[in-house]
Enzyme design. Structure first.
Site, PDB file in Angstrom:
ATOM      1  N   SER A 166      57.977  37.219  27.690  1.00 31.09           N
ATOM      2  CA  SER A 166      58.815  38.309  28.199  1.00 31.09           C
ATOM      3  C   SER A 166      58.512  39.608  27.470  1.00 31.09           C
ATOM      4  O   SER A 166      58.772  40.698  27.986  1.00 31.09           O
ATOM      5  CB  SER A 166      60.292  37.955  28.029  1.00 31.09           C
ATOM      6  OG  SER A 166      60.625  37.851  26.650  1.00 31.09           O
ATOM      7  N   ASP A 309      63.929  30.655  21.180  1.00 32.58           N
ATOM      8  CA  ASP A 309      64.137  30.717  19.736  1.00 32.58           C
ATOM      9  C   ASP A 309      65.183  29.722  19.246  1.00 32.58           C
ATOM     10  O   ASP A 309      65.314  29.493  18.041  1.00 32.58           O
ATOM     11  CB  ASP A 309      64.534  32.136  19.314  1.00 32.58           C
ATOM     12  CG  ASP A 309      63.349  33.086  19.305  1.00 32.58           C
ATOM     13  OD1 ASP A 309      62.200  32.603  19.340  1.00 32.58           O
ATOM     14  OD2 ASP A 309      63.564  34.309  19.270  1.00 32.58           O
TER      15      ASP A 309
END
Length: 424
Positions: A166, A309
């Site tokens: 992204s 993450d």
């Protein structure tokens, strides 16, 4: 430096979530491009975000740290060519975003970093930039840093894959207002980690830029315009707070975490749903979250396509939960500071955990014990593995100081809540 983590029965207290790393990167870079002065309140000043700050200074922006703020005198998009090659350390976000921003300087800029950063794939972004009239290439011809960028951003139309990073999309968007012509970006295929792009457009709009997003066709349109300087407060970071949330969920606890916004655009807010599904109590108050843990977690199935993450955090929680935890749709986590799917599996197996590594995730059966593990230079791996130590005891993490990348006061903050973590 090593961390030694001992079994901790219960924790309680109030702690402020560290400022968002993602929002700090974006606010520093966008305010550097803005017309006029900005005051960034409560930014995260860690190794990664300082890489962005120093890079912006190298392009001619004047940024000063004052108490808990950053004072930014913007360039209005008129950048200087850096005097030397820019060493971005281990900051992938800085590398990706500054690649396009570098095209706004008049001559050539070269971006590189440490051995880990020089493994990051960049070719998709370089190809997308070519369609926009930007000359950018890998100096070694392998699609990875060092990256050389020639000044000049004409604009136009380009395509970019949505299933790689992204940050490529954020990079194109952030610099797009200063292109010579309008910029149209079409995102091809699956649009993973879209919340990170939502964060980007949120900061862009807060600094006065208008853009259009066509949800049906997954495309963005940005007209030439300028950011406007402003005062901007950085919200708390759900990624960093996930270790506090995880510890509270795994142990007997009553923990209040301040500066976490209920309406945040951060994809890692998903950690609250995950620990709730695993058995913890989660309650929102105004700009804060209260976690109550009961010392017992159950395994869950989790899709992390929008929150890669969180992989190390959820993997660690799965290692100390009863039953099986399945993490899927997170193949892009293989292209972070480390191949996080592999390093999580490798290090958890050293702690006696039954882990199966799939192409896009992990299957974890609890049963962790103590042991010695390595960080692989990955800040998120250090903090996640600490959660295992808090539950089972006798876990030692080698080369642990890399938590500085995103959470500089991690051991101190956890100890304030009662966690038995020692720096040795």
């Amino acid at each position: 430096m090593e961390l030694e983590i001992q079994k901790t029965e219960s924790i309680e207290g109030v702690i402020k979530a560290p400022p968002s790393k993602s929002y700090t990167h974006r606010a520093i870079i966008i305010s550097s491009l803005a017309d006029g002065k900005s005051v960034l309140k409560d930014p995260l000043l860690s190794e990664d975000t300082l890489a962005s700050l120093k890079a912006c200074n190298s392009f001619g922006c004047d940024i000063k740290e004052k108490e808990n703020d950053c004072i930014v005198n913007g360039t209005n998009g008129i950048l200087e060519t850096p005097e030397d090659v820019l060493d971005l350390k281990n900051s992938g976000t800085t590398l990706r975003i500054m690649t396009t921003v570098s095209s706004l300087a008049p001559n050539y800029a070269v971006l590189t970093g440490d051995s880990s950063l020089r493994t990051r794939p960049m070719q998709d972004l370089l190809d997308a930039l070519e369609n926009l009239g930007v000359r950018a290439f890998s100096l070694r011809g392998n699609g990875k840093p060092p990256i050389c960028i020639k000044g000049g951003f004409k604009g136009g139309k380009t395509d970019i894959k949505g299933n790689v990073s992204s940050q490529f999309i954020s990079s194109l968007l952030i610099a797009a207002p200063y292109a010579e012509n309008p910029v149209d970006i079409h995102v091809k295929g699956d649009f993973i980690s879209k919340p990170y792009v939502d964060m980007t457009t949120d900061v862009m709009e807060k600094f006065g830029v208008n853009l259009d997003y066509d949800k049906k066709n997954n495309s963005f349109h940005v007209e030439p315009q300028a950011y406007k300087g402003r005062n901007y407060t950085i919200e708390g970071d759900y990624s960093s707070a996930s270790y506090i949330i995880g510890a509270a969920a795994a142990l007997e606890s009553n923990v209040r975490i301040k500066n976490l916004f209920k309406d945040s655009k951060q994809g890692d807010k998903q950690i609250l749903d995950i620990v709730k599904d695993m058995g913890a109590e989660v309650n929102f108050k105004k700009d804060e979250v209260v976690i109550r843990g009961h010392g017992k977690l159950n395994g869950v199935e989790v899709n992390l396509d929008n929150a890669p993450d969180l992989l190390p955090t959820v993997a660690a929680l799965g290692a100390i939960a009863e039953g099986i935890t399945i993490i899927k749709n997170v193949e892009h986590a293989r292209f972070k500071e480390t191949d996080r799917i592999h390093t999580c599996a490798l290090e958890l197996s050293k702690l006696g955990v039954n882990v199966k590594e799939n192409e896009d995730g992990l299957v974890i059966k609890g049963g962790a014990t103590g042991g010695t593990v390595k960080s692989h230079g990955d800040h998120r791996l250090v903090m996640a593995l600490s959660l295992v130590g808090l539950k089972v005891g006798n876990v030692r993490i080698e080369n642990a100081s890399v938590y500085d990348v995103s959470f500089p006061k991690f051991p101190e903050g956890m100890k304030e809540l009662g966690c038995k973590i020692n720096q040795i």
